[in-house]
Design a protein around this motif. Structure first.
Motif, PDB file in Angstrom:
ATOM      1  N   GLN A 177      -5.828   9.444  -0.885  1.00  0.00           N
ATOM      2  CA  GLN A 177      -4.851  10.056  -1.786  1.00  0.00           C
ATOM      3  C   GLN A 177      -5.429  10.263  -3.186  1.00  0.00           C
ATOM      4  O   GLN A 177      -4.754  10.821  -4.057  1.00  0.00           O
ATOM      5  CB  GLN A 177      -3.600   9.171  -1.897  1.00  0.00           C
ATOM      6  CG  GLN A 177      -3.004   8.720  -0.580  1.00  0.00           C
ATOM      7  CD  GLN A 177      -2.531   9.872   0.268  1.00  0.00           C
ATOM      8  OE1 GLN A 177      -1.897  10.796  -0.240  1.00  0.00           O
ATOM      9  NE2 GLN A 177      -2.855   9.843   1.558  1.00  0.00           N
ATOM     10  N   CYS A 178      -6.656   9.778  -3.405  1.00  0.00           N
ATOM     11  CA  CYS A 178      -7.257   9.827  -4.740  1.00  0.00           C
ATOM     12  C   CYS A 178      -8.298  10.931  -4.807  1.00  0.00           C
ATOM     13  O   CYS A 178      -8.816  11.388  -3.786  1.00  0.00           O
ATOM     14  CB  CYS A 178      -7.923   8.493  -5.071  1.00  0.00           C
ATOM     15  SG  CYS A 178      -6.808   7.077  -5.021  1.00  0.00           S
ATOM     16  N   HIS A 201       1.219   9.679 -11.088  1.00  0.00           N
ATOM     17  CA  HIS A 201      -0.170  10.060 -11.379  1.00  0.00           C
ATOM     18  C   HIS A 201      -0.812   9.158 -12.438  1.00  0.00           C
ATOM     19  O   HIS A 201      -1.352   9.646 -13.445  1.00  0.00           O
ATOM     20  CB  HIS A 201      -0.243  11.521 -11.841  1.00  0.00           C
ATOM     21  CG  HIS A 201       0.424  12.484 -10.895  1.00  0.00           C
ATOM     22  ND1 HIS A 201      -0.115  12.795  -9.657  1.00  0.00           N
ATOM     23  CD2 HIS A 201       1.594  13.170 -10.990  1.00  0.00           C
ATOM     24  CE1 HIS A 201       0.691  13.656  -9.051  1.00  0.00           C
ATOM     25  NE2 HIS A 201       1.730  13.890  -9.820  1.00  0.00           N
ATOM     26  N   ARG A 220      -5.864   0.414   5.309  1.00  0.00           N
ATOM     27  CA  ARG A 220      -4.943   0.792   4.232  1.00  0.00           C
ATOM     28  C   ARG A 220      -5.703   1.153   2.957  1.00  0.00           C
ATOM     29  O   ARG A 220      -5.271   2.021   2.190  1.00  0.00           O
ATOM     30  CB  ARG A 220      -3.918  -0.309   3.962  1.00  0.00           C
ATOM     31  CG  ARG A 220      -2.907  -0.566   5.067  1.00  0.00           C
ATOM     32  CD  ARG A 220      -2.273   0.709   5.639  1.00  0.00           C
ATOM     33  NE  ARG A 220      -1.690   1.582   4.622  1.00  0.00           N
ATOM     34  CZ  ARG A 220      -0.391   1.709   4.367  1.00  0.00           C
ATOM     35  NH1 ARG A 220       0.472   1.009   5.068  1.00  0.00           N
ATOM     36  NH2 ARG A 220       0.044   2.529   3.442  1.00  0.00           N
ATOM     37  N   PHE A 271       0.825  -1.205   0.000  1.00  0.00           N
ATOM     38  CA  PHE A 271       0.000   0.000   0.000  1.00  0.00           C
ATOM     39  C   PHE A 271       0.861   1.257   0.000  1.00  0.00           C
ATOM     40  O   PHE A 271       0.519   2.252  -0.647  1.00  0.00           O
ATOM     41  CB  PHE A 271      -0.968  -0.025   1.183  1.00  0.00           C
ATOM     42  CG  PHE A 271      -2.181  -0.882   0.932  1.00  0.00           C
ATOM     43  CD1 PHE A 271      -3.309  -0.341   0.329  1.00  0.00           C
ATOM     44  CD2 PHE A 271      -2.188  -2.220   1.288  1.00  0.00           C
ATOM     45  CE1 PHE A 271      -4.431  -1.124   0.094  1.00  0.00           C
ATOM     46  CE2 PHE A 271      -3.303  -3.014   1.061  1.00  0.00           C
ATOM     47  CZ  PHE A 271      -4.433  -2.465   0.455  1.00  0.00           C
ATOM     48  N   SER A 272       1.987   1.211   0.705  1.00  0.00           N
ATOM     49  CA  SER A 272       2.880   2.371   0.697  1.00  0.00           C
ATOM     50  C   SER A 272       3.460   2.595  -0.699  1.00  0.00           C
ATOM     51  O   SER A 272       3.578   3.742  -1.161  1.00  0.00           O
ATOM     52  CB  SER A 272       4.010   2.181   1.715  1.00  0.00           C
ATOM     53  OG  SER A 272       3.494   2.121   3.031  1.00  0.00           O
ATOM     54  N   GLU A 283       0.896   4.250  -2.871  1.00  0.00           N
ATOM     55  CA  GLU A 283       0.785   5.686  -2.601  1.00  0.00           C
ATOM     56  C   GLU A 283       1.946   6.455  -3.230  1.00  0.00           C
ATOM     57  O   GLU A 283       1.766   7.547  -3.784  1.00  0.00           O
ATOM     58  CB  GLU A 283       0.719   5.921  -1.092  1.00  0.00           C
ATOM     59  CG  GLU A 283      -0.574   5.402  -0.450  1.00  0.00           C
ATOM     60  CD  GLU A 283      -0.591   5.563   1.063  1.00  0.00           C
ATOM     61  OE1 GLU A 283       0.287   6.266   1.606  1.00  0.00           O
ATOM     62  OE2 GLU A 283      -1.487   4.990   1.705  1.00  0.00           O
ATOM     63  N   LYS A 284       3.150   5.884  -3.145  1.00  0.00           N
ATOM     64  CA  LYS A 284       4.318   6.556  -3.736  1.00  0.00           C
ATOM     65  C   LYS A 284       4.162   6.691  -5.251  1.00  0.00           C
ATOM     66  O   LYS A 284       4.478   7.739  -5.836  1.00  0.00           O
ATOM     67  CB  LYS A 284       5.592   5.790  -3.389  1.00  0.00           C
ATOM     68  CG  LYS A 284       6.031   5.919  -1.931  1.00  0.00           C
ATOM     69  CD  LYS A 284       7.288   5.121  -1.665  1.00  0.00           C
ATOM     70  CE  LYS A 284       7.725   5.222  -0.198  1.00  0.00           C
ATOM     71  NZ  LYS A 284       8.117   6.607   0.169  1.00  0.00           N
ATOM     72  N   ASP A 343      -6.694   4.644   3.581  1.00  0.00           N
ATOM     73  CA  ASP A 343      -5.548   5.543   3.418  1.00  0.00           C
ATOM     74  C   ASP A 343      -5.269   5.807   1.937  1.00  0.00           C
ATOM     75  O   ASP A 343      -4.970   6.938   1.538  1.00  0.00           O
ATOM     76  CB  ASP A 343      -4.294   4.938   4.062  1.00  0.00           C
ATOM     77  CG  ASP A 343      -4.409   4.796   5.574  1.00  0.00           C
ATOM     78  OD1 ASP A 343      -5.285   5.460   6.174  1.00  0.00           O
ATOM     79  OD2 ASP A 343      -3.631   4.004   6.155  1.00  0.00           O
ATOM     80  N   LEU A 344      -5.354   4.742   1.133  1.00  0.00           N
ATOM     81  CA  LEU A 344      -5.067   4.866  -0.295  1.00  0.00           C
ATOM     82  C   LEU A 344      -6.119   5.738  -0.981  1.00  0.00           C
ATOM     83  O   LEU A 344      -5.788   6.622  -1.783  1.00  0.00           O
ATOM     84  CB  LEU A 344      -5.015   3.473  -0.935  1.00  0.00           C
ATOM     85  CG  LEU A 344      -4.620   3.400  -2.412  1.00  0.00           C
ATOM     86  CD1 LEU A 344      -3.242   3.986  -2.639  1.00  0.00           C
ATOM     87  CD2 LEU A 344      -4.667   1.952  -2.893  1.00  0.00           C
ATOM     88  N   LEU A 349       1.355   6.706  -6.939  1.00  0.00           N
ATOM     89  CA  LEU A 349       0.290   7.672  -7.212  1.00  0.00           C
ATOM     90  C   LEU A 349       0.842   9.098  -7.226  1.00  0.00           C
ATOM     91  O   LEU A 349       0.556   9.887  -8.131  1.00  0.00           O
ATOM     92  CB  LEU A 349      -0.806   7.568  -6.145  1.00  0.00           C
ATOM     93  CG  LEU A 349      -1.928   6.554  -6.337  1.00  0.00           C
ATOM     94  CD1 LEU A 349      -2.914   6.630  -5.180  1.00  0.00           C
ATOM     95  CD2 LEU A 349      -2.654   6.775  -7.661  1.00  0.00           C
ATOM     96  N   HIS A 350       1.652   9.414  -6.227  1.00  0.00           N
ATOM     97  CA  HIS A 350       2.202  10.765  -6.120  1.00  0.00           C
ATOM     98  C   HIS A 350       3.258  11.039  -7.187  1.00  0.00           C
ATOM     99  O   HIS A 350       3.330  12.142  -7.735  1.00  0.00           O
ATOM    100  CB  HIS A 350       2.813  10.978  -4.729  1.00  0.00           C
ATOM    101  CG  HIS A 350       1.793  11.125  -3.646  1.00  0.00           C
ATOM    102  ND1 HIS A 350       0.930  12.197  -3.583  1.00  0.00           N
ATOM    103  CD2 HIS A 350       1.474  10.336  -2.587  1.00  0.00           C
ATOM    104  CE1 HIS A 350       0.126  12.065  -2.539  1.00  0.00           C
ATOM    105  NE2 HIS A 350       0.436  10.942  -1.915  1.00  0.00           N
TER     106      HIS A 350
END
Length: 449
Positions: free
Chosen positions: A235-236, A179, A228, A168-169, A172-173, A231-232, A175-176
């Motif tokens: 970020q969306c 994109h 998680r 999951f981390s 997220e990385k 959390d994900l 995604l940032h």
């Protein structure tokens, strides 16, 4: 994930999945036959069945030899999958740990390979430089839960949480950083924790031990995954369409049926010498000149006929093939449990359940009691029934129904229950939603979402 646990038993403890259900659609998701990680994820992501893919399990026969089972990795998948279709339509993608993606292939974005990756010294990302970046982010990057079939439960649990955290981390990385338009990740920990910790959780398990210190292990891990997911999604963007799927479900492992022992007992399989202790069939001498059929073990059973002119030492005339296969199917479906109670078993013929049959298919695929009993392929047990898996400690077997949760914020469904959903529906449904023409001849249908 097991649908009964998410939809019913623990729903109030899973706020993020529950919210997606309340706002979108959800239901049980019928897996492929067989309901096995390999090939189920590739079936789901391609809209093709195991016969069309030519992938019938974790291991498959490479040729007509008797002992040529080999792992089928991503190279066995010869058709486009969802991320390929999206890439062709101009989308960027990121896929993380989806079974059937080792070795990684070029995609319109990034791909991190799956648990079939031998080690981190082999290519495990596209582009290759992403692997170096992951090593910097996570020096102890894990490909799977090591030794999840062992008695070291504390270590298994630590590794489960570490794997979940990393996946999951990493999502997220990416995604940032990148994109991507489409992101997909698979958490293998859910499957692994079922196999390692179902016994202390479920009173239905024949070896259930009340007050076991790990009684809440699966519940707590489901809660961790739910958190998680939350959390994900945080970020969306609010418009993000979310699809949660499991390629199969889970259930207590009630025991094992020794498939090859039964074939020996009934005269279909003949050994030159009976082993005095359990051994894999490929480690004993088989008298192929007198053998009509042999089997392979696993969550389900596979039966192969020793056909004249097809196998190296085949003795079953093609004119007798249908009669023998029907006989074996009927007799295997009628096998009772160790106490003589009836089981609900099915012996499937590939030609009856697949659109096409490619590669070297088994002649029968056998579900013992709807997968509550596994197939034990080793010989030398001196019994038709076992209480343990012959490949290491295992508390759970797969179940044919997984789950689906779908939420499109632009088309809220208010908790609609989907019925009759199959994993083959994923590609047609998403192609329809995003205006992409799917390849012709897919198996699935479009969900009313």
């Amino acid at each position: 994930m097991a649908p009964d646990l998410v939809f019913d038993q623990w729903r109030s403890d899973l706020p993020h999945l529950s919210r997606l259900m309340d706002q979108g659609s959800y239901g049980r998701l019928e897996s492929s036959i067989p309901a096995i990680t390999v090939p189920a994820w590739s079936c789901m992501m391609s809209g093709r069945d195991p016969g069309e893919l030519g992938i019938y399990g974790f291991r498959n026969r490479r040729d007509r030899g008797y002992h040529t089972m080999a792992i089928s990795d991503g190279r066995a998948v010869k058709v486009p999958r969802l991320w390929d279709l999206l890439g062709e339509a101009g989308w960027t993608v990121a896929t993380l740990s989806v079974p059937g993606t080792s070795p990684p292939r070029p995609v319109s974005g990034s791909q991190v390979s799956c648990f079939l990756t031998p080690n981190l010294d082999t290519p495990f990302t596209h582009p290759p430089e992403l692997g170096n970046q992951i090593r910097q982010w996570m020096p102890a990057f894990m490909l799977d839960v090591p030794e999840f079939r062992s008695e070291d439960k504390a270590q298994i649990l630590d590794n489960l949480y570490a794997l979940c955290q990393q996946r999951f981390s990493l999502a997220e990385k990416l995604l940032h950083q990148d994109h991507p338009d489409f992101l997909m990740l698979v958490d293998m920990g859910v499957d692994r924790i079922h196999h390692a910790f179902w016994k202390p959780m479920d009173p239905r398990h024949p070896q259930h031990q009340p007050q076991d210190p790990y009684a809440n292990a699966i519940h707590d891990y489901y809660c961790q995954v739910d958190q998680r997911v939350g959390d994900l999604l945080a970020q969306c963007s609010p418009e993000t369409v979310v699809l949660v799927v499991s390629d199969h479900g889970a259930q207590p492992l009630m025991g094992g049926i020794c498939l090859n022992e039964w074939l020996i007992q009934e005269g279909y399989l003949v050994l030159k010498e009976n082993p005095t202790e359990p051994r894999p069939l490929d480690q004993v001498a088989v008298d192929w000149s007198r053998t009509q059929a042999w089997g392979a073990g696993g969550y389900y059973g596979r039966v192969f006929l020793n056909v004249q002119g097809r196998e190296p030492e085949g003795i079953v005339p093609m004119a007798d093939y249908d009669r023998l296969r029907n006989e074996l199917a009927s007799r295997l479906e009628a096998l009772p449990d160790a106490q003589g109670n009836a089981l609900s078993s099915n012996a499937y013929k590939p030609q009856a359940i697949y659109q096409r049959v490619r590669g070297i298919a088994p002649d029968l695929l056998v579900y013992f009691d709807n997968l509550a009993w596994r197939s034990v392929g080793s010989v030398g047990h001196n019994t038709l029934y076992t209480v343990e898996n012959d490949t290491g400690p295992d508390d759970a077997n797969h179940a044919p129904l997984g789950l689906v949760i779908y939420h499109d914020p632009q088309r809220p469904q208010g908790g609609q229950v989907l019925t009759g959903a199959q994993l083959y529906d994923v590609v047609p449904t998403l192609c329809h939603r995003f205006g992409i023409t799917p390849p012709p001849g897919l198996r699935g249908k479009v969900w009313p979402v």
